[in-house]
Design an enzyme around this catalytic site. Structure first.
Site, PDB file in Angstrom:
ATOM      1  N   ASP A 161       0.797  -1.181  -0.058  1.00 28.90           N
ATOM      2  CA  ASP A 161       0.054  -0.142  -0.055  1.00 28.90           C
ATOM      3  C   ASP A 161       1.090   1.229  -0.039  1.00 28.90           C
ATOM      4  O   ASP A 161       0.508   2.145  -0.759  1.00 28.90           O
ATOM      5  CB  ASP A 161      -0.934   0.058   1.280  1.00 28.90           C
ATOM      6  CG  ASP A 161      -1.986  -0.682   1.237  1.00 28.90           C
ATOM      7  OD1 ASP A 161      -2.181  -1.613   0.199  1.00 28.90           O
ATOM      8  OD2 ASP A 161      -2.379  -0.984   2.347  1.00 28.90           O
ATOM      9  N   HIS A 179      -3.244   8.605   7.905  1.00 32.02           N
ATOM     10  CA  HIS A 179      -3.192   7.016   8.541  1.00 32.02           C
ATOM     11  C   HIS A 179      -1.885   6.793   8.986  1.00 32.02           C
ATOM     12  O   HIS A 179      -1.389   5.779   9.884  1.00 32.02           O
ATOM     13  CB  HIS A 179      -3.433   6.002   7.445  1.00 32.02           C
ATOM     14  CG  HIS A 179      -4.831   6.181   6.892  1.00 32.02           C
ATOM     15  ND1 HIS A 179      -6.107   6.113   8.019  1.00 32.02           N
ATOM     16  CD2 HIS A 179      -5.244   6.152   5.650  1.00 32.02           C
ATOM     17  CE1 HIS A 179      -7.095   5.837   6.963  1.00 32.02           C
ATOM     18  NE2 HIS A 179      -6.851   5.935   5.799  1.00 32.02           N
ATOM     19  N   GLY A 202      -2.001   2.945   4.830  1.00 30.68           N
ATOM     20  CA  GLY A 202      -2.864   3.413   4.123  1.00 30.68           C
ATOM     21  C   GLY A 202      -2.378   4.396   3.266  1.00 30.68           C
ATOM     22  O   GLY A 202      -3.061   5.662   2.786  1.00 30.68           O
ATOM     23  N   ASP A 256     -12.936  12.355   5.351  1.00 24.93           N
ATOM     24  CA  ASP A 256     -12.273  11.381   4.579  1.00 24.93           C
ATOM     25  C   ASP A 256     -13.344  10.232   4.658  1.00 24.93           C
ATOM     26  O   ASP A 256     -13.870   9.928   5.820  1.00 24.93           O
ATOM     27  CB  ASP A 256     -10.943  11.138   4.799  1.00 24.93           C
ATOM     28  CG  ASP A 256     -10.326  10.092   3.835  1.00 24.93           C
ATOM     29  OD1 ASP A 256     -10.618   8.957   3.756  1.00 24.93           O
ATOM     30  OD2 ASP A 256      -9.428  10.520   3.331  1.00 24.93           O
ATOM     31  N   HIS A 304     -12.394   7.102   5.034  1.00 25.69           N
ATOM     32  CA  HIS A 304     -11.711   6.386   6.131  1.00 25.69           C
ATOM     33  C   HIS A 304     -11.619   6.929   7.189  1.00 25.69           C
ATOM     34  O   HIS A 304     -11.333   8.252   7.499  1.00 25.69           O
ATOM     35  CB  HIS A 304     -10.281   6.015   5.538  1.00 25.69           C
ATOM     36  CG  HIS A 304     -10.436   5.030   4.057  1.00 25.69           C
ATOM     37  ND1 HIS A 304     -10.355   5.851   2.986  1.00 25.69           N
ATOM     38  CD2 HIS A 304     -10.656   3.959   3.876  1.00 25.69           C
ATOM     39  CE1 HIS A 304     -10.389   4.829   1.919  1.00 25.69           C
ATOM     40  NE2 HIS A 304     -10.706   3.747   2.614  1.00 25.69           N
ATOM     41  N   ASP A 345     -12.641  10.936  -1.122  1.00 28.50           N
ATOM     42  CA  ASP A 345     -13.070   9.669  -1.355  1.00 28.50           C
ATOM     43  C   ASP A 345     -14.352   9.320  -0.753  1.00 28.50           C
ATOM     44  O   ASP A 345     -15.103   8.186  -0.926  1.00 28.50           O
ATOM     45  CB  ASP A 345     -11.953   8.573  -1.166  1.00 28.50           C
ATOM     46  CG  ASP A 345     -11.571   8.922   0.486  1.00 28.50           C
ATOM     47  OD1 ASP A 345     -12.248   9.819   1.340  1.00 28.50           O
ATOM     48  OD2 ASP A 345     -10.634   7.985   0.972  1.00 28.50           O
ATOM     49  N   TYR A 392      -9.857   8.984  -5.111  1.00 31.86           N
ATOM     50  CA  TYR A 392      -9.051   8.421  -6.177  1.00 31.86           C
ATOM     51  C   TYR A 392      -9.985   8.198  -7.509  1.00 31.86           C
ATOM     52  O   TYR A 392      -9.286   7.790  -8.422  1.00 31.86           O
ATOM     53  CB  TYR A 392      -9.041   6.647  -5.585  1.00 31.86           C
ATOM     54  CG  TYR A 392      -8.315   6.979  -3.997  1.00 31.86           C
ATOM     55  CD1 TYR A 392      -6.917   7.125  -4.010  1.00 31.86           C
ATOM     56  CD2 TYR A 392      -9.285   6.898  -3.031  1.00 31.86           C
ATOM     57  CE1 TYR A 392      -6.541   7.044  -2.698  1.00 31.86           C
ATOM     58  CE2 TYR A 392      -8.627   6.844  -1.806  1.00 31.86           C
ATOM     59  CZ  TYR A 392      -7.132   7.259  -1.879  1.00 31.86           C
ATOM     60  OH  TYR A 392      -6.644   7.308  -0.477  1.00 31.86           O
TER      61      TYR A 392
END
Length: 498
Positions: free
Chosen positions: A107, A149, A157, A184, A186, A272, A311
């Site tokens: 990642d 992250h 991440g 976000d 996440h 995202d 993304y």
């Protein structure tokens, strides 16, 4: 309302704000590798839209001064920073043990110019914090930042250096309390962990929760010790739309601002969470996403806007362009001006895109339960917690050194030397220029799903900065996960060490 700290005078939301914008023209050249969904090129696309919409002339434009080793080590471990500085694609096979130790490889790949990339995006975020601390702007913007992250001792991440934690540490030099808000998709785990045991930073994260990276951010995760109830997590399900999102966002953030009264706010604007993101599963429109920026702006508190995930890069550029306009108090046209990336935005060539008709799995009952639980938690907080005054650490010079190669307090001039390289002292590296193709949902991209290919193994970063009165209490294993192989001598005043 009285927001505490160096809050701006109360004013109607339409009042213009003084905005500092950080951008390095090299940032779009960094390339994570073939098939990797993280594309720094989106920052260049955003900048092109800002230029052609005429927004740059309304802001101070700064080229960020690169963060130095000692700046990064205020949070990150010395050996981790040294590893990032030295590793290259050519040498990585000789350091397999370190790659595994620092979670660098899949990642978070090794690519040409990796450390320079980290220095650049971290420098923009800390530089924005310095500008806010010195009252040189009302809102600072760094779309290259927001990599939430990254941990003290490891990458995670797609994130290597946690520029958000570094910026918050800078803001804490001037402000008793700092609020961090994360939109976000996440969970903002790296930032939450760093400040899990302090009442000087409140973290609020709105995120997809369930079988989804990083796997943290349960509504029951509320902080520990002095930081109990200073972590707010808003777990959401697939398909949440604008109305449902703001049913939670506005009451919760309004109550946070009333009770916590931060001197400064950091808003991570990960894109995202937009409808149609390649790794996301929310259904927010660009206007709905930007409404969060508009709402935070309305409190007239010094505000740092950062990027993050995102993304489907054409939509990321759309979103951050529109949100820059929101920061400035300028409504930009939906019809997009022609520019070098115009073909990415066909066939409509508009700034806004309609949300999809995907199912919203967030029932009103579920949303009301979450809202009720979190408002109950907030009711347990003392209003505006006190903090013991101590000698303040010296200011970082990241925001001052760039005066030699930006245009200071002047607005952007299209004839300026903004794109001319300057001597910045970066680690020499070969930067591979990315040729970006139109978005494709290929199998490689699908495999790099929102779970980022692996289960989470997150940890609480025990914080110990004496000068900032950030507690280093030992975490209770029932409340937080404990980092493996962590050394407990976290007493250096200059930063947080592993």
């Amino acid at each position: 309302m009285d927001s505490g700290g160096n809050s701006l005078p109360s004013a109607p939301d339409a009042v213009k704000r003084k905005v500092c914008y950080f951008y390095d023209p090299e940032v779009g050249n960094y390339y994570y590798g073939q098939g990797h969904p993280m594309k720094p090129h989106r920052i260049r696309m955003t900048h092109a839209l800002l230029a052609h919409y005429g927004l740059l002339q309304h802001m101070q434009v700064h080229k960020p001064f690169p963060a130095r080793d000692r700046d990064l080590c205020r949070f990150h471990a010395d050996d981790y920073v040294a590893f990032l500085r030295s590793i290259t694609p050519e040498t990585q096979q000789d350091h397999l043990r370190q790659l595994k130790r620092f979670n660098v490889g899949e990642d978070c790949p090794v690519f040409d110019g990796l450390y320079s990339f980290c220095q650049t995006y971290a420098g923009g975020s800390v530089g924005g914090a310095v500008k806010l601390n010195h009252d040189q702007c009302d809102i600072a913007v760094n779309w290259a930042g927001g990599l939430h992250h990254a941990k003290k001792c490891e990458a995670s991440g797609f994130c290597y250096v946690n520029d958000i934690v570094l910026a918050i540490l800078e803001l804490l030099k001037q402000h008793e309390r700092v609020l961090y808000v994360d939109i976000d998709i996440h969970h903002g785990d790296g930032v939450e962990e760093a400040f899990y045991t302090t009442d000087r930073v409140m973290t609020v994260s709105f995120h997809k929760f369930g079988d989804y990276f990083p796997g943290t951010g349960d509504v029951r995760d509320i902080g520990y010790g002095k930081g109990k109830y200073y972590s707010l997590n808003v777990p959401l399900d697939d398909g949440i739309d604008d109305e449902s999102y703001h049913f939670l966002f506005k009451p919760l953030i309004g109550k946070v601002m009333e009770v916590f009264r931060p001197g400064a706010v950091v808003l991570q604007c990960g894109a995202d969470s937009l409808s149609g993101d390649r790794l996301g599963c929310f259904n927010l429109s660009i206007r709905g996403h930007a409404e969060c920026v508009k709402y935070m702006r309305s409190f007239n508190v010094p505000l740092l806007l950062l990027g993050g995930g995102g993304y489907t890069i054409r939509n990321v550029a759309r979103c951050w362009c529109y949100e820059t306009g929101v920061a400035l108090g300028i409504e930009v046209d939906d019809k997009m001006p022609e520019h070098e990336y115009y073909e990415y935005f066909g066939p409509d060539y508009t700034l806004h895109v309609a949300p999809s008709n995907m199912e919203n799995k967030n029932s009103r009952y579920l949303l009301e339960e979450i809202q009720s639980k979190l408002l109950e938690n907030l009711s347990k907080l003392q209003h505006a917690p006190s903090v013991q005054f101590q000698e303040r650490p010296p200011d970082s010079d990241l925001g001052e050194a760039d005066e030699d190669h930006d245009n200071g307090d002047e607005t952007w001039d299209p004839d300026s030397d903004m794109d001319v390289d300057v001597e910045r002292g970066l680690v020499p590296s070969r930067v591979k220029k990315e040729i970006v193709e139109p978005q494709l949902n290929d199998p490689d991209d699908q495999r790099r799903s929102g779970e980022h290919l692996r289960d989470s193994d997150t940890a609480v970063a025990e914080t110990c900065m004496k000068a900032l009165d950030i507690s280093s209490q030992k975490a209770d294993e029932d409340n937080v996960k404990v980092e493996h192989n962590t050394v407990n001598d976290l007493t250096k005043e200059t930063g947080l060490k592993c």
